[in-house]
Design an enzyme around this catalytic site. Structure first.
Site, PDB file in Angstrom:
ATOM      1  N   HIS A  17      -1.493  69.385  -1.065  1.00 45.83           N
ATOM      2  CA  HIS A  17      -0.885  70.305  -2.040  1.00 45.83           C
ATOM      3  C   HIS A  17      -0.781  69.637  -3.414  1.00 45.83           C
ATOM      4  O   HIS A  17      -1.100  70.235  -4.434  1.00 45.83           O
ATOM      5  CB  HIS A  17       0.536  70.696  -1.609  1.00 45.83           C
ATOM      6  CG  HIS A  17       0.633  71.518  -0.366  1.00 45.83           C
ATOM      7  ND1 HIS A  17       1.473  71.183   0.668  1.00 45.83           N
ATOM      8  CD2 HIS A  17       0.021  72.659   0.015  1.00 45.83           C
ATOM      9  CE1 HIS A  17       1.383  72.103   1.625  1.00 45.83           C
ATOM     10  NE2 HIS A  17       0.501  73.006   1.259  1.00 45.83           N
ATOM     11  N   LYS A  41       8.547  83.036  10.419  1.00 42.35           N
ATOM     12  CA  LYS A  41       8.706  81.788  11.155  1.00 42.35           C
ATOM     13  C   LYS A  41       9.744  80.937  10.422  1.00 42.35           C
ATOM     14  O   LYS A  41       9.648  80.748   9.224  1.00 42.35           O
ATOM     15  CB  LYS A  41       7.351  81.065  11.159  1.00 42.35           C
ATOM     16  CG  LYS A  41       7.153  80.129  12.313  1.00 42.35           C
ATOM     17  CD  LYS A  41       5.730  79.600  12.326  1.00 42.35           C
ATOM     18  CE  LYS A  41       5.478  78.704  11.123  1.00 42.35           C
ATOM     19  NZ  LYS A  41       4.129  78.161  11.076  1.00 42.35           N
ATOM     20  N   ARG A  90      -9.469  74.698   2.508  1.00 37.02           N
ATOM     21  CA  ARG A  90      -9.741  73.446   3.204  1.00 37.02           C
ATOM     22  C   ARG A  90     -11.067  73.518   3.934  1.00 37.02           C
ATOM     23  O   ARG A  90     -11.971  72.738   3.690  1.00 37.02           O
ATOM     24  CB  ARG A  90      -8.623  73.152   4.224  1.00 37.02           C
ATOM     25  CG  ARG A  90      -7.405  72.565   3.579  1.00 37.02           C
ATOM     26  CD  ARG A  90      -6.246  72.591   4.517  1.00 37.02           C
ATOM     27  NE  ARG A  90      -5.850  73.975   4.780  1.00 37.02           N
ATOM     28  CZ  ARG A  90      -4.704  74.308   5.312  1.00 37.02           C
ATOM     29  NH1 ARG A  90      -3.856  73.387   5.685  1.00 37.02           N
ATOM     30  NH2 ARG A  90      -4.394  75.562   5.503  1.00 37.02           N
ATOM     31  N   SER A 128       0.737  71.148   6.655  1.00 37.50           N
ATOM     32  CA  SER A 128       2.162  70.834   6.829  1.00 37.50           C
ATOM     33  C   SER A 128       2.520  70.829   8.308  1.00 37.50           C
ATOM     34  O   SER A 128       3.315  70.013   8.767  1.00 37.50           O
ATOM     35  CB  SER A 128       3.031  71.859   6.088  1.00 37.50           C
ATOM     36  OG  SER A 128       2.750  71.849   4.710  1.00 37.50           O
TER      37      SER A 128
END
Ligand code: ADP
Length: 159
Positions: A17, A41, A90, A128
């Site tokens: 990030h 979540k 990514r 993460s």
């Protein structure tokens, strides 16, 4: 004034990030990191904690602002008087989800564009979620996150 919004959960911020933020700063006059605080979540860190960590690790970038948001991304972008959203890609697996998101946002608000930055290869595998899992199991996360985030994760998992 070229302003861009970099939205995400940042639970917590990783070196991937951070790399994207740095590179965005070279392209835009101002980069607003939008921290999403309404997630189905339950995040590990509260929005306030995530923002505090981002502020700390971006303190040497005067053109970065950290702002929490809720609700529709396009509404947040408009409120910030911006027209550009930055997202990181990514791997090819990110593409489908990111395309859906970007196209949906274009339909909701045609004046907003999403710009994708390919991740630094060194961090292309990083998420993460993985970092939290490694931290929880007591692994070394030094190569994945800034030092203060490493410390926070160790505190949380008591490792
Ligand atoms: P979200 O839940 O919105 O996907 P994340 O915090 O996981 O939030 O990611 C925010 C943005 O950062 C996304 O565009 C994601 O593709 C990008 N990103 C995540 N990990 C990396 C990484 N290792 N390198 C570069 N960009 C990344």
């Amino acid at each position: 004034m070229k302003r861009a919004i970099y939205p995400g959960s940042f639970d917590p911020i990783t070196l991937g990030h951070l790399d994207l933020i740095e590179r965005s700063c070279a392209i835009f006059d101002e980069v607003i990191v939008g921290v999403l605080h309404n997630r189905a979540k339950k995040p590990l860190f509260t929005a306030a904690e995530r923002m505090e960590m981002i502020r700390e690790v971006t303190k040497n970038f005067p053109t970065v602002k950290v702002v929490a948001f809720d609700g529709l991304l396009v509404d947040f972008v408009k409120k910030c008087e911006a027209r550009v959203v930055i997202r990181g890609l990514r791997a090819i697996t990110d593409l489908e989800y990111e395309m859906q998101l970007a196209q949906t946002n274009r339909v909701l608000s045609s004046e907003i564009d999403t710009i994708f930055l390919t991740t630094n290869l060194a961090y292309a595998y990083l998420s993460s979620t993985t970092v939290k899992e490694v931290a929880r199991l007591g692994g070394n996360i030094q190569a994945f996150v800034p030092e203060i985030v490493e410390k926070r994760l160790k505190d949380v998992y008591q490792v």
